[in-house]
Design an enzyme around this catalytic site. Structure first.
Site, PDB file in Angstrom:
ATOM      1  N   CYS A 281       0.813  -1.224   0.000  1.00 24.59           N
ATOM      2  CA  CYS A 281       0.000   0.000   0.000  1.00 24.59           C
ATOM      3  C   CYS A 281       0.847   1.274   0.000  1.00 24.59           C
ATOM      4  CB  CYS A 281      -0.948   0.003   1.194  1.00 24.59           C
ATOM      5  SG  CYS A 281      -1.920  -1.498   1.299  1.00 24.59           S
TER       6      CYS A 281
ATOM      7  N   HIS B  67      -3.487   6.843   3.115  1.00 17.53           N
ATOM      8  CA  HIS B  67      -3.864   5.536   2.569  1.00 17.53           C
ATOM      9  C   HIS B  67      -5.241   5.178   3.131  1.00 17.53           C
ATOM     10  CE1 HIS B  67      -4.018   1.446   1.463  1.00 17.53           C
ATOM     11  NE2 HIS B  67      -3.721   0.952   2.647  1.00 17.53           N
TER      12      HIS B  67
ATOM     13  N   ASN C  91     -10.256  -0.508   0.108  1.00 21.46           N
ATOM     14  CA  ASN C  91      -8.796  -0.414   0.105  1.00 21.46           C
ATOM     15  C   ASN C  91      -8.261  -0.943  -1.231  1.00 21.46           C
ATOM     16  OD1 ASN C  91      -6.051  -0.697   0.503  1.00 21.46           O
ATOM     17  ND2 ASN C  91      -6.218  -1.674   2.507  1.00 21.46           N
TER      18      ASN C  91
HETATM   19  O1  UT7 Z   1      -3.850  -1.586   3.787  1.00 22.84           O
HETATM   20  C1  UT7 Z   1      -3.197  -2.098   4.890  1.00 22.84           C
HETATM   21  C2  UT7 Z   1      -3.844  -3.317   5.408  1.00 22.84           C
HETATM   22  N1  UT7 Z   1      -5.083  -3.134   6.102  1.00 22.84           N
HETATM   23  C3  UT7 Z   1      -5.190  -2.748   7.383  1.00 22.84           C
HETATM   24  O2  UT7 Z   1      -4.243  -2.308   7.974  1.00 22.84           O
HETATM   25  C4  UT7 Z   1      -6.500  -2.945   8.078  1.00 22.84           C
HETATM   26  C5  UT7 Z   1      -6.334  -2.851   9.558  1.00 22.84           C
HETATM   27  N2  UT7 Z   1      -7.385  -3.493  10.350  1.00 22.84           N
HETATM   28  C6  UT7 Z   1      -8.709  -3.247  10.254  1.00 22.84           C
HETATM   29  O3  UT7 Z   1      -9.123  -2.468   9.441  1.00 22.84           O
HETATM   30  C7  UT7 Z   1      -9.652  -3.921  11.248  1.00 22.84           C
HETATM   31  O4  UT7 Z   1      -8.885  -4.597  12.218  1.00 22.84           O
HETATM   32  C8  UT7 Z   1     -10.664  -4.903  10.588  1.00 22.84           C
HETATM   33  C9  UT7 Z   1     -11.688  -4.115   9.792  1.00 22.84           C
HETATM   34  C10 UT7 Z   1      -9.918  -5.865   9.664  1.00 22.84           C
HETATM   35  C11 UT7 Z   1     -11.377  -5.705  11.647  1.00 22.84           C
HETATM   36  O5  UT7 Z   1     -12.071  -4.834  12.518  1.00 22.84           O
HETATM   37  P1  UT7 Z   1     -12.117  -5.115  14.088  1.00 22.84           P
HETATM   38  O6  UT7 Z   1     -12.918  -4.067  14.688  1.00 22.84           O
HETATM   39  O7  UT7 Z   1     -10.669  -5.274  14.523  1.00 22.84           O
HETATM   40  O8  UT7 Z   1     -12.909  -6.467  14.167  1.00 22.84           O
HETATM   41  P2  UT7 Z   1     -12.437  -7.873  14.746  1.00 22.84           P
HETATM   42  O9  UT7 Z   1     -11.491  -8.526  13.785  1.00 22.84           O
HETATM   43  O10 UT7 Z   1     -11.975  -7.687  16.151  1.00 22.84           O
HETATM   44  O11 UT7 Z   1     -13.789  -8.678  14.761  1.00 22.84           O
HETATM   45  C12 UT7 Z   1     -14.867  -8.353  15.645  1.00 22.84           C
HETATM   46  C13 UT7 Z   1     -15.988  -9.343  15.446  1.00 22.84           C
HETATM   47  C14 UT7 Z   1     -15.536 -10.802  15.494  1.00 22.84           C
HETATM   48  O12 UT7 Z   1     -16.530 -11.537  16.164  1.00 22.84           O
HETATM   49  P3  UT7 Z   1     -16.317 -11.993  17.694  1.00 22.84           P
HETATM   50  O13 UT7 Z   1     -15.071 -12.820  17.669  1.00 22.84           O
HETATM   51  O14 UT7 Z   1     -16.158 -10.718  18.460  1.00 22.84           O
HETATM   52  O15 UT7 Z   1     -17.563 -12.746  17.974  1.00 22.84           O
HETATM   53  C15 UT7 Z   1     -15.480 -11.198  14.052  1.00 22.84           C
HETATM   54  O16 UT7 Z   1     -15.712 -12.581  13.856  1.00 22.84           O
HETATM   55  O17 UT7 Z   1     -16.581  -9.149  14.163  1.00 22.84           O
HETATM   56  C16 UT7 Z   1     -16.612 -10.400  13.448  1.00 22.84           C
HETATM   57  N3  UT7 Z   1     -16.408 -10.126  12.044  1.00 22.84           N
HETATM   58  C17 UT7 Z   1     -17.412  -9.816  11.187  1.00 22.84           C
HETATM   59  N4  UT7 Z   1     -18.731  -9.720  11.363  1.00 22.84           N
HETATM   60  C18 UT7 Z   1     -19.466  -9.378  10.289  1.00 22.84           C
HETATM   61  C19 UT7 Z   1     -15.221 -10.065  11.362  1.00 22.84           C
HETATM   62  N5  UT7 Z   1     -15.447  -9.755  10.090  1.00 22.84           N
HETATM   63  C20 UT7 Z   1     -16.785  -9.593   9.947  1.00 22.84           C
HETATM   64  C21 UT7 Z   1     -17.613  -9.244   8.852  1.00 22.84           C
HETATM   65  N6  UT7 Z   1     -18.942  -9.153   9.082  1.00 22.84           N
HETATM   66  N7  UT7 Z   1     -17.115  -9.007   7.634  1.00 22.84           N
END
Ligand code: UT7
Length: 333
Positions: A116, A260, A290
């Site tokens: 990125c 970004h 992204n």
């Molecule tokens: O370009 C450079 C690379 N990209 C980045 O640097 C991205 C950086 N990270 C992020 O943007 C965020 O960490 C994410 C968007 C990827 C994830 O967001 P989060 O708030 O950290 O969510 P999480 O991974 O902690 O997940 C929370 C919950 C989980 O359920 P439990 O375990 O709390 O029951 C996931 O299973 O949300 C669930 N979950 C979803 N639910 C609905 C994860 N993905 C989804 C989804 N839809 N697509």
């Protein structure tokens, strides 16, 4: 030493739009979760039928950028093509683009694999080569077809990415006045110790593709989102401060931040860490998701075309990505 500036910009996105609701039919997710956690509403997806591969998108975006810069393809001395999704392994996408543009001048062609941060790496390299007189006009491309590299069965990753391309022609600034357009400062860096936060380990020399790997769906990109999030905000804020210090400026001098576009919450947290109002920050993640190396040039181009960024404005590019690579550029547009 010559001064450098951005002579022209362009962008291209494929026709097909995939909304969060469309995605909800493919994986267990919903528009509310995606929008709240990422700021994304939709993304553009390339057609598999051709005509929208990374070099095709770059070709279309480049025609606009050259027009904007008042240049012909033959005026380019170099093409820097930033992408983690090149058309093919060999030849590089820059050379493929050179051919599509009909360039006969043997201009140098190099692909940049800095994820990125690739576009910002390219602008920095172009700036350095133009400043020293080695090159006059350099095309910097960020073009990605990430829809090929995400596992459409993994809701943690497929919701985040989209396809698209942004380009800039970087060239000499003939305006010697102290407030003329100019690339003022830039910094690049990387921390390989965070490589496992965002990786795609299969398909290279170490682990060639096998039928088993494909059946087990191990060939797609894998990301530790929470870890990336933390490093991203820290790094983006640090690099913004670094280039401002290099140019002896403060955030008050900056008209626009073009970060970004990985997650709206990363963008907002970084702005908060810097003390920057969101009104100064260009955001288009809602429309395109992204697009890796393409996010910064696409957001920059859109903001120029809709009249927000004007000639004379101070603009800050700020990017990070897999590697973990990072970089920032401060310029007077
Ligand atoms: O370009 C450079 C690379 N990209 C980045 O640097 C991205 C950086 N990270 C992020 O943007 C965020 O960490 C994410 C968007 C990827 C994830 O967001 P989060 O708030 O950290 O969510 P999480 O991974 O902690 O997940 C929370 C919950 C989980 O359920 P439990 O375990 O709390 O029951 C996931 O299973 O949300 C669930 N979950 C979803 N639910 C609905 C994860 N993905 C989804 C989804 N839809 N697509």
């Amino acid at each position: 030493m010559h001064k450098t500036k951005i002579l022209g910009t362009g962008m291209f996105v494929p026709k097909k739009v995939m909304t969060n609701n469309d995605l909800a039919e493919v994986v267990e997710t919903n528009d509310e979760w995606i929008y709240e956690r990422t700021g994304i509403r939709q993304r553009h997806i390339c057609s598999n039928e051709g005509g929208e591969f990374p070099s095709d998108m770059a070709y279309n975006a480049t025609l606009d950028a050259l027009k904007d810069a008042n240049l012909e393809p033959e005026d380019l001395d170099m093409i820097l093509f930033a992408s983690v999704t090149p058309d093919m392994k060999l030849p590089n996408s820059a050379s493929i683009l050179q051919t599509k543009l009909g360039i006969k001048n043997q201009c140098a062609c190099l692909d940049i694999a800095a994820a990125c941060s690739g576009f910002v790496y390219g602008v920095n390299m172009a700036d350095t080569m133009i400043k020293t007189g080695l090159m006059k006009n350099v095309l910097v491309v960020g073009s990605e077809m990430l829809s090929q590299e995400v596992d459409w069965k993994d809701r943690r990753i497929c919701i985040l990415f989209g396809d698209g391309c942004g380009v800039a022609v970087v060239g000499r600034s003939e305006d010697e006045s102290s407030d003329g357009p100019e690339i003022l400062a830039s910094c690049l860096g990387a921390d390989g110790s965070g490589k496992e936060f965002f990786q795609q380990t299969v398909g290279g020399a170490v682990q060639p593709l096998t039928p088993d790997i494909i059946i087990n769906r191990e060939h797609f990109m894998q990301m530790k989102g929470t870890e990336m999030f933390k490093v991203a905000t820290r790094t983006l804020a640090k690099n913004a401060k670094k280039v401002l210090a290099m140019a002896e400026m403060t955030l008050d001098d900056v008209d626009w931040i073009v970060p970004h576009q990985a997650n709206i919450r990363i963008i907002e947290t970084t702005a908060k860490m810097l003390g920057a109002p969101m009104e100064k920050v260009i955001v288009n993640i809602d429309k395109y998701a992204n697009t890796s190396a393409a996010t910064v040039p696409m957001a920059f181009h859109e903001a120029i075309k809709d009249g927000r960024i004007k000639r004379g404005d101070i603009v800050l590019f700020d990017a990070f990505g897999a590697g973990l690579t990072h970089g920032a550029t401060l310029l007077r547009y």
